[in-house]
Scaffold this active site. Sequence first.
Site, mmCIF file in Angstrom:
data_model
loop_
_atom_site.group_PDB
_atom_site.id
_atom_site.type_symbol
_atom_site.label_atom_id
_atom_site.label_comp_id
_atom_site.label_asym_id
_atom_site.label_seq_id
_atom_site.Cartn_x
_atom_site.Cartn_y
_atom_site.Cartn_z
ATOM 1 N N ASP A 57 0.949 -1.265 -0.266
ATOM 2 C CA ASP A 57 -0.105 0.183 0.224
ATOM 3 C C ASP A 57 1.689 1.457 -0.043
ATOM 4 O OD1 ASP A 57 -1.766 -1.542 0.118
ATOM 5 O OD2 ASP A 57 -3.541 -1.015 1.915
ATOM 6 N N HIS A 203 3.959 -2.368 3.204
ATOM 7 C CA HIS A 203 3.799 -0.911 2.696
ATOM 8 C C HIS A 203 4.767 -0.752 2.200
ATOM 9 C CE1 HIS A 203 0.736 -0.303 5.913
ATOM 10 N NE2 HIS A 203 -0.268 0.507 4.944
#
Length: 258
Positions: A57, A203
């Site tokens: 993400d 991430h």
Amino acid sequence: MASPSGRPWRTAALLLPLTVAGAHIGPAATWLPAVRRLLFPRLAGTGHRRHVALTFDDGPDPASTPRFLDALDELDVRATFFLLGSEVVRHPALVRELVGRGHEPAVHGWTHDRPWWPAPARDVAEVRRAVRAVHDTTGQRPVWYRPPYGILTSGRWLAARRAGLRPVLWSAWGQDWTADATPASVRARVAADLRGGGTVLLHDTDRVAAPGCWRSALAALPGIVDGCREAGLTVGPLREHGPGPLLPDGPPPAGPGS
């Protein structure tokens, strides 16, 4: 003295904001892992029982995303990247490189904002704008949508539907956005929840997290992939994950560290 006939109207006026707020935020209960697993397994990213979907993400980020792309090349793994539309238009060459290396682009919204106030029209417009940015940059139309913070409000559900996207959250995460995250803690946190058919959230940037925390996720990546492979699981993007059964017909394969 107020007329009793006016009380229902006053009550309705008081309840209306609560009703609107409840309708807006109610679907965000899917953020709770137990709710997703039991009631919405597809939203939890449940797929083929011998496959693990690897997702990232908040990118793209020219300071960190290329390091993840190199690490994934070394591991011979492809992943799904949930991209912010505002960063896609700022770093189009990086997004094209990401796709050129075989990874799957997906939508994480236009910006990484918190959705506490109802704004369905804005949600629809921003998700469509992000879809358009990804498509215009890569030539690929994204399939998946994961909202910032994993909070699916009614407006974001509507936005995904209007844009033709399938919402998906995750079944295991590394909590790699914190200042005290380490490679060992990220691996352990993923292993605690991951099973065959699961979706991992990591991430590839610290844009909305503790400075430098992406380094822990990057260092944890080989161990996570190796653990999956040792458990007999393949690792890849969501496009290879496929729909999983709502109720498995037997115990799923063990995940890494289980």
